[in-house]
Motif scaffolding. Structure first.
Motif, PDB file in Angstrom:
ATOM      1  N   VAL A   1       4.641  18.082 -15.182  1.00  0.00           N
ATOM      2  CA  VAL A   1       4.768  18.621 -16.536  1.00  0.00           C
ATOM      3  C   VAL A   1       3.453  19.294 -16.910  1.00  0.00           C
ATOM      4  CG1 VAL A   1       5.149  18.067 -18.961  1.00  0.00           C
ATOM      5  CG2 VAL A   1       6.385  16.797 -17.208  1.00  0.00           C
ATOM      6  N   VAL A   2       3.551  20.498 -17.451  1.00  0.00           N
ATOM      7  CA  VAL A   2       2.395  21.213 -17.985  1.00  0.00           C
ATOM      8  C   VAL A   2       2.713  21.509 -19.446  1.00  0.00           C
ATOM      9  CG1 VAL A   2       0.964  23.279 -17.844  1.00  0.00           C
ATOM     10  CG2 VAL A   2       1.877  22.256 -15.751  1.00  0.00           C
ATOM     11  N   LYS A   3       1.991  20.853 -20.349  1.00  0.00           N
ATOM     12  CA  LYS A   3       2.247  21.018 -21.784  1.00  0.00           C
ATOM     13  C   LYS A   3       0.990  21.596 -22.447  1.00  0.00           C
ATOM     14  CE  LYS A   3       3.307  18.359 -25.917  1.00  0.00           C
ATOM     15  NZ  LYS A   3       3.436  17.008 -26.474  1.00  0.00           N
ATOM     16  N   PHE A   4       1.115  22.815 -22.961  1.00  0.00           N
ATOM     17  CA  PHE A   4      -0.006  23.453 -23.654  1.00  0.00           C
ATOM     18  C   PHE A   4      -0.035  22.964 -25.097  1.00  0.00           C
ATOM     19  CE2 PHE A   4       0.482  26.149 -20.031  1.00  0.00           C
ATOM     20  CZ  PHE A   4      -0.813  26.498 -19.719  1.00  0.00           C
ATOM     21  N   LEU A   5      -1.218  22.603 -25.563  1.00  0.00           N
ATOM     22  CA  LEU A   5      -1.398  22.107 -26.926  1.00  0.00           C
ATOM     23  C   LEU A   5      -1.901  23.241 -27.811  1.00  0.00           C
ATOM     24  CD1 LEU A   5      -3.166  18.753 -26.028  1.00  0.00           C
ATOM     25  CD2 LEU A   5      -0.753  19.111 -26.507  1.00  0.00           C
ATOM     26  N   PRO A   6      -1.423  23.301 -29.046  1.00  0.00           N
ATOM     27  CA  PRO A   6      -1.891  24.372 -29.940  1.00  0.00           C
ATOM     28  C   PRO A   6      -3.335  24.144 -30.364  1.00  0.00           C
ATOM     29  CG  PRO A   6      -0.479  22.855 -31.127  1.00  0.00           C
ATOM     30  CD  PRO A   6      -0.449  22.427 -29.682  1.00  0.00           C
ATOM     31  N   ARG A   7      -4.058  25.235 -30.592  1.00  0.00           N
ATOM     32  CA  ARG A   7      -5.425  25.159 -31.096  1.00  0.00           C
ATOM     33  C   ARG A   7      -5.355  25.359 -32.605  1.00  0.00           C
ATOM     34  NH1 ARG A   7      -9.740  23.733 -27.684  1.00  0.00           N
ATOM     35  NH2 ARG A   7     -11.026  24.970 -29.021  1.00  0.00           N
ATOM     36  N   ASN A   8      -5.428  24.268 -33.325  1.00  0.00           N
ATOM     37  CA  ASN A   8      -5.317  24.307 -34.779  1.00  0.00           C
ATOM     38  C   ASN A   8      -6.649  23.981 -35.429  1.00  0.00           C
ATOM     39  OD1 ASN A   8      -2.580  24.885 -34.687  1.00  0.00           O
ATOM     40  ND2 ASN A   8      -1.989  22.743 -34.706  1.00  0.00           N
ATOM     41  N   THR A   9      -6.756  24.340 -36.684  1.00  0.00           N
ATOM     42  CA  THR A   9      -7.900  23.967 -37.500  1.00  0.00           C
ATOM     43  C   THR A   9      -7.373  23.420 -38.825  1.00  0.00           C
ATOM     44  OG1 THR A   9     -10.026  24.693 -38.372  1.00  0.00           O
ATOM     45  CG2 THR A   9      -8.214  26.255 -38.546  1.00  0.00           C
ATOM     46  N   ILE A  10      -8.120  22.535 -39.410  1.00  0.00           N
ATOM     47  CA  ILE A  10      -7.700  21.924 -40.671  1.00  0.00           C
ATOM     48  C   ILE A  10      -8.152  22.827 -41.815  1.00  0.00           C
ATOM     49  CG2 ILE A  10      -7.989  19.936 -42.164  1.00  0.00           C
ATOM     50  CD1 ILE A  10      -8.252  18.243 -39.641  1.00  0.00           C
ATOM     51  N   VAL A  11      -7.200  23.180 -42.697  1.00  0.00           N
ATOM     52  CA  VAL A  11      -7.475  24.070 -43.820  1.00  0.00           C
ATOM     53  C   VAL A  11      -7.188  23.315 -45.115  1.00  0.00           C
ATOM     54  CG1 VAL A  11      -6.879  26.257 -44.926  1.00  0.00           C
ATOM     55  CG2 VAL A  11      -6.827  26.062 -42.430  1.00  0.00           C
ATOM     56  N   PRO A  12      -8.207  23.148 -45.970  1.00  0.00           N
ATOM     57  CA  PRO A  12      -7.954  22.483 -47.257  1.00  0.00           C
ATOM     58  C   PRO A  12      -7.102  23.377 -48.169  1.00  0.00           C
ATOM     59  CG  PRO A  12     -10.279  23.052 -47.028  1.00  0.00           C
ATOM     60  CD  PRO A  12      -9.604  23.481 -45.784  1.00  0.00           C
ATOM     61  N   GLN A  13      -6.211  22.749 -48.902  1.00  0.00           N
ATOM     62  CA  GLN A  13      -5.324  23.458 -49.821  1.00  0.00           C
ATOM     63  C   GLN A  13      -5.825  23.288 -51.257  1.00  0.00           C
ATOM     64  OE1 GLN A  13      -2.624  25.332 -48.524  1.00  0.00           O
ATOM     65  NE2 GLN A  13      -3.878  24.858 -46.716  1.00  0.00           N
ATOM     66  N   PRO A  14      -5.417  24.160 -52.160  1.00  0.00           N
ATOM     67  CA  PRO A  14      -5.891  24.078 -53.549  1.00  0.00           C
ATOM     68  C   PRO A  14      -5.549  22.758 -54.245  1.00  0.00           C
ATOM     69  CG  PRO A  14      -4.824  26.193 -53.171  1.00  0.00           C
ATOM     70  CD  PRO A  14      -4.622  25.377 -51.944  1.00  0.00           C
ATOM     71  N   ASP A  15      -4.468  22.110 -53.824  1.00  0.00           N
ATOM     72  CA  ASP A  15      -4.082  20.844 -54.463  1.00  0.00           C
ATOM     73  C   ASP A  15      -4.835  19.641 -53.886  1.00  0.00           C
ATOM     74  OD1 ASP A  15      -2.896  20.634 -52.008  1.00  0.00           O
ATOM     75  OD2 ASP A  15      -0.883  20.180 -52.762  1.00  0.00           O
ATOM     76  N   GLY A  16      -5.755  19.857 -52.945  1.00  0.00           N
ATOM     77  CA  GLY A  16      -6.543  18.768 -52.371  1.00  0.00           C
ATOM     78  C   GLY A  16      -6.013  18.275 -51.032  1.00  0.00           C
ATOM     79  N   SER A  17      -4.827  18.673 -50.660  1.00  0.00           N
ATOM     80  CA  SER A  17      -4.286  18.261 -49.366  1.00  0.00           C
ATOM     81  C   SER A  17      -4.851  19.169 -48.269  1.00  0.00           C
ATOM     82  CB  SER A  17      -2.750  18.333 -49.390  1.00  0.00           C
ATOM     83  OG  SER A  17      -2.334  19.668 -49.575  1.00  0.00           O
ATOM     84  N   VAL A  18      -4.545  18.840 -47.017  1.00  0.00           N
ATOM     85  CA  VAL A  18      -4.984  19.661 -45.894  1.00  0.00           C
ATOM     86  C   VAL A  18      -3.781  20.002 -45.020  1.00  0.00           C
ATOM     87  CG1 VAL A  18      -7.350  18.806 -45.801  1.00  0.00           C
ATOM     88  CG2 VAL A  18      -5.581  17.631 -44.537  1.00  0.00           C
ATOM     89  N   LYS A  19      -3.863  21.138 -44.353  1.00  0.00           N
ATOM     90  CA  LYS A  19      -2.831  21.563 -43.422  1.00  0.00           C
ATOM     91  C   LYS A  19      -3.499  21.942 -42.103  1.00  0.00           C
ATOM     92  CE  LYS A  19       0.820  23.546 -46.259  1.00  0.00           C
ATOM     93  NZ  LYS A  19       1.554  24.779 -46.579  1.00  0.00           N
ATOM     94  N   ALA A  20      -2.776  21.677 -41.009  1.00  0.00           N
ATOM     95  CA  ALA A  20      -3.224  22.128 -39.696  1.00  0.00           C
ATOM     96  C   ALA A  20      -2.571  23.476 -39.439  1.00  0.00           C
ATOM     97  CB  ALA A  20      -2.838  21.123 -38.633  1.00  0.00           C
ATOM     98  N   LEU A  21      -3.392  24.515 -39.370  1.00  0.00           N
ATOM     99  CA  LEU A  21      -2.901  25.870 -39.152  1.00  0.00           C
ATOM    100  C   LEU A  21      -3.538  26.438 -37.882  1.00  0.00           C
ATOM    101  CD1 LEU A  21      -3.183  27.217 -42.806  1.00  0.00           C
ATOM    102  CD2 LEU A  21      -1.118  26.467 -41.623  1.00  0.00           C
ATOM    103  N   PRO A  22      -2.889  27.418 -37.256  1.00  0.00           N
ATOM    104  CA  PRO A  22      -3.481  28.033 -36.061  1.00  0.00           C
ATOM    105  C   PRO A  22      -4.876  28.578 -36.360  1.00  0.00           C
ATOM    106  CG  PRO A  22      -1.218  28.754 -36.336  1.00  0.00           C
ATOM    107  CD  PRO A  22      -1.574  27.977 -37.567  1.00  0.00           C
ATOM    108  N   ASP A  23      -5.789  28.329 -35.433  1.00  0.00           N
ATOM    109  CA  ASP A  23      -7.169  28.762 -35.598  1.00  0.00           C
ATOM    110  C   ASP A  23      -7.242  30.285 -35.495  1.00  0.00           C
ATOM    111  OD1 ASP A  23      -9.933  29.022 -35.632  1.00  0.00           O
ATOM    112  OD2 ASP A  23     -10.238  27.267 -34.365  1.00  0.00           O
ATOM    113  N   PRO A  24      -7.748  30.987 -36.532  1.00  0.00           N
ATOM    114  CA  PRO A  24      -7.754  32.457 -36.520  1.00  0.00           C
ATOM    115  C   PRO A  24      -8.921  33.079 -35.753  1.00  0.00           C
ATOM    116  CG  PRO A  24      -8.612  31.672 -38.594  1.00  0.00           C
ATOM    117  CD  PRO A  24      -8.192  30.454 -37.812  1.00  0.00           C
ATOM    118  N   ARG A  25      -9.871  32.299 -35.311  1.00  0.00           N
ATOM    119  CA  ARG A  25     -11.036  32.865 -34.642  1.00  0.00           C
ATOM    120  C   ARG A  25     -10.637  33.481 -33.295  1.00  0.00           C
ATOM    121  NH1 ARG A  25     -14.794  27.905 -34.249  1.00  0.00           N
ATOM    122  NH2 ARG A  25     -12.774  27.023 -33.712  1.00  0.00           N
ATOM    123  N   PRO A  26     -11.126  34.683 -32.977  1.00  0.00           N
ATOM    124  CA  PRO A  26     -10.714  35.344 -31.728  1.00  0.00           C
ATOM    125  C   PRO A  26     -11.204  34.625 -30.471  1.00  0.00           C
ATOM    126  CG  PRO A  26     -12.335  36.683 -32.903  1.00  0.00           C
ATOM    127  CD  PRO A  26     -11.989  35.532 -33.798  1.00  0.00           C
TER     128      PRO A  26
END
Length: 172
Positions: free
Chosen positions: A91-116
């Motif tokens: 099995v070869v499973k690629f993992l996403p490269r995410n970064t944690i982004v704080p939201q205006p309501d104080g919560s956080v989301k894991a979103l794809p890392d935009p850095r090239p």
């Protein structure tokens, strides 16, 4: 005639240092032949059993890793700088490269890392299948114990990189 003369010779002929060195050599030879100690491989047990080893790869720098590493391919395993046989990539499973982004309501989301530069760093989990000798301490590949945390080097026709074992399963 005295036992030792003023120059430290026995009976005036043989140096006491030479006698001491000769006794040490004789004791070493006696120890080698009469008390040889343990010898042989640590993997002298039953026939090989199939095992699955999960390894994690963090930050592999490659432009197209999916063309290098494919399910079903064979790879050479190197454990602690010792060649330890061959394994099949199950099995070869690629993992996403995410970064944690704080939201205006104080919560956080894991979103794809935009850095090239992150597009060249790849994380994945690989499941390797091989046969290993079983000992009381666990599986042994090519004379080297394989346990969680062991660093394994994978060597293929177009790649060579280090991984870390995160799981070892023995097939029944």
């Amino acid at each position: 005639m005295a036992l030792l003369d003023s120059q430290g010779r026995l009976f005036g002929k043989v140096s006491i240092l030479d006698v001491g060195a000769g006794l040490v050599i004789l004791m070493v030879i006696f120890g080698i032949f009469f008390f040889p100690g343990t010898s042989g491989s640590i993997a002298q047990t039953s026939s090989p059993k199939p095992i699955e080893v999960d390894v994690v790869v963090r930050g592999l720098s490659a432009t197209d890793p999916k063309s290098l590493i494919k399910e079903g391919d064979k790879t050479n395993i190197i454990v602690r700088k010792q060649p330890s046989g061959e394994a099949t990539l199950k099995v070869v499973k690629f993992l996403p490269r995410n970064t944690i982004v704080p939201q205006p309501d104080g919560s956080v989301k894991a979103l794809p890392d935009p850095r090239p530069e992150v597009s060249f760093a790849n994380d994945m989990v690989l499941t390797l299948v091989s046969k290993a000798q079983m000992t009381k301490d666990g599986p042994v590949l090519g004379g080297e114990k394989v346990k969680v945390g062991t660093t394994i080097e994978l060597d293929g026709p177009a790649y060579n990189f280090s991984t870390s074992v995160i799981s070892v399963r023995v097939e029944k």
